[in-house]
Enzyme design. Structure first.
Site, PDB file in Angstrom:
ATOM      1  CD  GLU A 156      15.137  57.320  -1.770  1.00 30.05           C
ATOM      2  OE1 GLU A 156      14.356  57.537  -0.824  1.00 30.05           O
ATOM      3  OE2 GLU A 156      14.911  56.449  -2.634  1.00 30.05           O
TER       4      GLU A 156
ATOM      5  NE  ARG B 101      13.884  54.901  -9.314  1.00 25.69           N
ATOM      6  CZ  ARG B 101      12.748  55.261  -8.788  1.00 25.69           C
ATOM      7  NH1 ARG B 101      11.855  55.877  -9.520  1.00 25.69           N
ATOM      8  NH2 ARG B 101      12.504  55.028  -7.523  1.00 25.69           N
TER       9      ARG B 101
ATOM     10  CB  THR C 146      16.696  53.082  -7.265  1.00 27.16           C
ATOM     11  OG1 THR C 146      15.697  54.090  -7.092  1.00 27.16           O
ATOM     12  CG2 THR C 146      16.110  51.975  -8.125  1.00 27.16           C
TER      13      THR C 146
ATOM     14  CE  LYS D  50      11.301  53.263  -1.026  1.00 26.77           C
ATOM     15  NZ  LYS D  50      12.162  53.944  -2.000  1.00 26.77           N
TER      16      LYS D  50
END
Ligand code: 3PG
Length: 275
Positions: free
Chosen positions: A40, A44, A68, A128
């Site tokens: 994943e 960021r 993210t 999640k």
């Protein structure tokens, strides 16, 4: 491809924060060689989309997703770069709706029952659980799954070698996410060997294969091992060279209870039984 099914068999989703796309192929190799062909890649860093592109180009069979993802713009970039699943820390209905329209798997963060109900309303059954440890850990996740039997979780946040097994053993857990195999320090030093070693270790911790007995069965020597999730064992041990006899699979309530594997090269028969 059944992305959820693949993620579940792999069982671990490494969370990657990478600045340098030139290192992406080496990281993908380290994770794959360690037994986890999945990542994943978080948005960021400004070059996350390039990292995704490099990974998917170098290892097309790897499951590369984006993490993210905070808005539709990032989701678009991630999908264009080749991401096959989208993860976000919170539940953003616009991102979920966009991904569903694009037929791309989306796993938004949920930390409480209100979030879970919103995810259900948007047509999801896998979310999640984030930040897992800080939001109440395994007991919170178990309590949260009681009213929603159809919902499964990908706990992420605070998962390490210490609690990976406990989370992974829970049957509502599709996979565990975490950055513990891809530490910042390793990436800075370009220490991909450590990434591979920690990845292998994580797989072993998750599978928790234990020796039960060595016995004679139908004239052959058989090693009997117990493990926590035989579907995952079949996936990971097959990659290590063990062939499984699908006719030997014994099911109980849809769960695999026992399966026999063998390697002709070493003339060994291994039976796995559920723990
Ligand atoms: C995430 O983005 O999912 C988390 O930051 C990962 O959490 P961890 O660093 O505690 O594994």
């Amino acid at each position: 491809m059944d992305i959820y099914g693949e993620i579940e068999k792999i069982g671990i989703v490494p969370v990657v924060v990478m600045d340098e796309p030139d290192d992406a192929a080496q990281l993908a190799k380290a994770l794959s060689d360690g037994g986890v062909p999945c990542a994943e890649v978080t948005f960021r860093t400004p070059r996350a989309a390039e990292v995704i592109k490099k990974m998917t180009e170098a290892y097309p069979e790897m499951l590369v997703g984006a993490g993210t993802v905070l808005n539709v713009e990032q989701a678009k970039k991630a999908i264009a770069a080749g991401a096959t699943f989208i993860v976000s820390p919170g539940l953003n209905p616009e991102v979920v709706t966009y991904c569903k329209e694009q037929n791309v798997v989306v796993i938004p963060g949920c930390a409480n029952p209100t979030n879970v109900e919103e995810a259900m309303r948007l047509g999801l059954d896998v979310v999640k659980f984030f930040p897992a440890e800080q939001a109440g850990g395994l007991s919170m996740m178990k309590a949260m799954s009681a009213p929603y039997p159809g919902i499964r979780f990908m706990p992420t946040g605070g998962i390490s070698e210490k609690n990976l097994f406990d989370y992974a053993s829970y049957n509502k857990v599709v996979a565990c996410g975490g950055s513990f195999m891809v530490k910042k320090d390793f990436l800075e030093k370009k220490d991909f060997f450590q990434v591979m070693e920690l990845t292998k270790k994580a797989v072993d911790i998750m599978l928790n294969v234990k020796l039960v007995e060595i016995k004679k069965f139908d004239g052959e020597n058989r090693i009997v091992m117990s493990a926590n999730n035989l579907k995952r064992v079949m996936y990971h041990w097959a990659k290590r060279g063990l062939e499984f006899d699908v006719d030997s699979i014994v099911y109980q309530k849809d769960q695999i209870q026992s399966v026999v594997g063998y390697t002709l090269e070493h003339d060994v028969t291994i039976q796995f039984i559920a723990q």
